[in-house]
Scaffold this motif. Structure first.
Motif, PDB file in Angstrom:
ATOM      1  N   TYR A 131      12.409  12.148  -6.390  1.00  0.00           N
ATOM      2  CA  TYR A 131      13.395  11.117  -6.032  1.00  0.00           C
ATOM      3  C   TYR A 131      13.282  10.712  -4.577  1.00  0.00           C
ATOM      4  N   ARG A 132      12.831  11.588  -3.697  1.00  0.00           N
ATOM      5  CA  ARG A 132      12.619  11.185  -2.300  1.00  0.00           C
ATOM      6  C   ARG A 132      11.503  10.142  -2.192  1.00  0.00           C
ATOM      7  N   LEU A 133      10.443  10.343  -2.959  1.00  0.00           N
ATOM      8  CA  LEU A 133       9.339   9.382  -2.943  1.00  0.00           C
ATOM      9  C   LEU A 133       9.733   8.062  -3.601  1.00  0.00           C
ATOM     10  N   ILE A 134      10.591   8.120  -4.609  1.00  0.00           N
ATOM     11  CA  ILE A 134      11.094   6.886  -5.223  1.00  0.00           C
ATOM     12  C   ILE A 134      11.951   6.128  -4.218  1.00  0.00           C
ATOM     13  N   TYR A 135      12.796   6.834  -3.461  1.00  0.00           N
ATOM     14  CA  TYR A 135      13.569   6.165  -2.407  1.00  0.00           C
ATOM     15  C   TYR A 135      12.633   5.515  -1.386  1.00  0.00           C
ATOM     16  N   CYS A 136      11.551   6.212  -1.044  1.00  0.00           N
ATOM     17  CA  CYS A 136      10.564   5.631  -0.123  1.00  0.00           C
ATOM     18  C   CYS A 136       9.936   4.371  -0.723  1.00  0.00           C
ATOM     19  N   ALA A 137       9.593   4.421  -2.006  1.00  0.00           N
ATOM     20  CA  ALA A 137       8.994   3.254  -2.668  1.00  0.00           C
ATOM     21  C   ALA A 137       9.961   2.076  -2.672  1.00  0.00           C
ATOM     22  N   PHE A 138      11.241   2.342  -2.931  1.00  0.00           N
ATOM     23  CA  PHE A 138      12.235   1.265  -2.898  1.00  0.00           C
ATOM     24  C   PHE A 138      12.405   0.727  -1.478  1.00  0.00           C
ATOM     25  N   THR A 139      12.319   1.595  -0.493  1.00  0.00           N
ATOM     26  CA  THR A 139      12.460   1.159   0.901  1.00  0.00           C
ATOM     27  C   THR A 139      11.303   0.255   1.303  1.00  0.00           C
ATOM     28  N   THR A 140      10.070   0.680   1.003  1.00  0.00           N
ATOM     29  CA  THR A 140       8.924  -0.156   1.367  1.00  0.00           C
ATOM     30  C   THR A 140       8.920  -1.454   0.564  1.00  0.00           C
TER      31      THR A 140
ATOM     32  N   SER B 204       0.835  -1.215   0.000  1.00  0.00           N
ATOM     33  CA  SER B 204       0.000   0.000   0.000  1.00  0.00           C
ATOM     34  C   SER B 204       0.864   1.256   0.000  1.00  0.00           C
ATOM     35  N   PHE B 205       1.873   1.253   0.884  1.00  0.00           N
ATOM     36  CA  PHE B 205       2.767   2.412   0.928  1.00  0.00           C
ATOM     37  C   PHE B 205       3.534   2.571  -0.377  1.00  0.00           C
ATOM     38  N   THR B 206       3.989   1.465  -0.946  1.00  0.00           N
ATOM     39  CA  THR B 206       4.692   1.544  -2.229  1.00  0.00           C
ATOM     40  C   THR B 206       3.794   2.183  -3.277  1.00  0.00           C
ATOM     41  N   PHE B 207       2.553   1.733  -3.346  1.00  0.00           N
ATOM     42  CA  PHE B 207       1.597   2.287  -4.304  1.00  0.00           C
ATOM     43  C   PHE B 207       1.441   3.797  -4.104  1.00  0.00           C
ATOM     44  N   LEU B 208       1.267   4.221  -2.857  1.00  0.00           N
ATOM     45  CA  LEU B 208       1.086   5.652  -2.569  1.00  0.00           C
ATOM     46  C   LEU B 208       2.346   6.456  -2.869  1.00  0.00           C
ATOM     47  N   PHE B 209       3.513   5.911  -2.520  1.00  0.00           N
ATOM     48  CA  PHE B 209       4.770   6.605  -2.825  1.00  0.00           C
ATOM     49  C   PHE B 209       4.974   6.743  -4.331  1.00  0.00           C
ATOM     50  N   LEU B 210       4.639   5.697  -5.079  1.00  0.00           N
ATOM     51  CA  LEU B 210       4.779   5.763  -6.536  1.00  0.00           C
ATOM     52  C   LEU B 210       3.831   6.789  -7.135  1.00  0.00           C
TER      53      LEU B 210
END
Length: 178
Positions: free
Chosen positions: A75-84, A53-59
């Motif tokens: 790029y901050r949100l992409i880093y978040c998506a990769f982290t989740t 869910s978080f990955t979807f929202l970050f993307l």
């Protein structure tokens, strides 16, 4: 080591993609844990759904940020998506190493829908590994024209995979036996 991974990003993507996908396939052939699963392990499918869910929202946020030309937020949100996604992967591997596969108990149309979603999710999840990594490295290296070509495919497929991961959890959850 990071500099070498970035410099030879294609080799890095190939190696990581092979290792991750082989690890996930290998889990299909390993027998599950015998006995009662520890409580923490029984909670991992929920954690997987939350991470998806978080990955979807970050993307989605990253997509909207880049459409507004906010590269830093993108790029901050992409880093978040990769982290989740990384947390999801560790949790997924742990759960499937420990637990037996859960059969879907629905019938008729709902079973057909579930298996369509599950099969497309699995196939595209395997494809997302190299696509996301190539998109990441071309963006990181500021190869904008190449990056745009990769993300044209990666973004919608990764959104689909993260969304259907949650949908699969919602549909299989009633059939867990722990």
């Amino acid at each position: 080591m990071w500099n070498a991974a970035v410099k030879y990003h294609i080799r890095t993507v190939v190696i990581i993609s092979i290792v991750v996908n082989l690890l996930v396939v290998a889990l299909s052939f390993i027998p599950g844990y015998v006995g009662e699963l520890p409580f923490l392990v029984t909670q991992l499918p929920l954690l997987n759904a939350v991470m998806n869910s978080f990955t979807f929202l970050f993307l989605l946020g990253a997509l909207f940020a880049i459409l507004k030309r906010n590269i830093t937020l993108h790029y901050r949100l992409i880093y978040c998506a990769f982290t989740t996604t990384a947390v999801f992967l560790v949790s997924y591997v742990t759960f499937h190493f420990m637990a037996e596969s859960t059969p879907f108990g629905g019938e008729g149309f709902i079973a057909g829908f579930y298996y369509f979603i599950l099969i497309t999710h699995i196939i595209l999840a395997a494809a997302i590994v190299p696509l996301a990594l190539m998109s990441f490295f071309t963006g990181y290296k500021d190869m904008r024209s190449v990056h745009k070509k990769w993300v044209r495919w990666t973004m919608p497929l990764w959104l689909y995979v993260s969304f259907t991961g949650v949908l699969v959890y919602i549909m299989i959850n009633p059939y867990y036996s722990f």
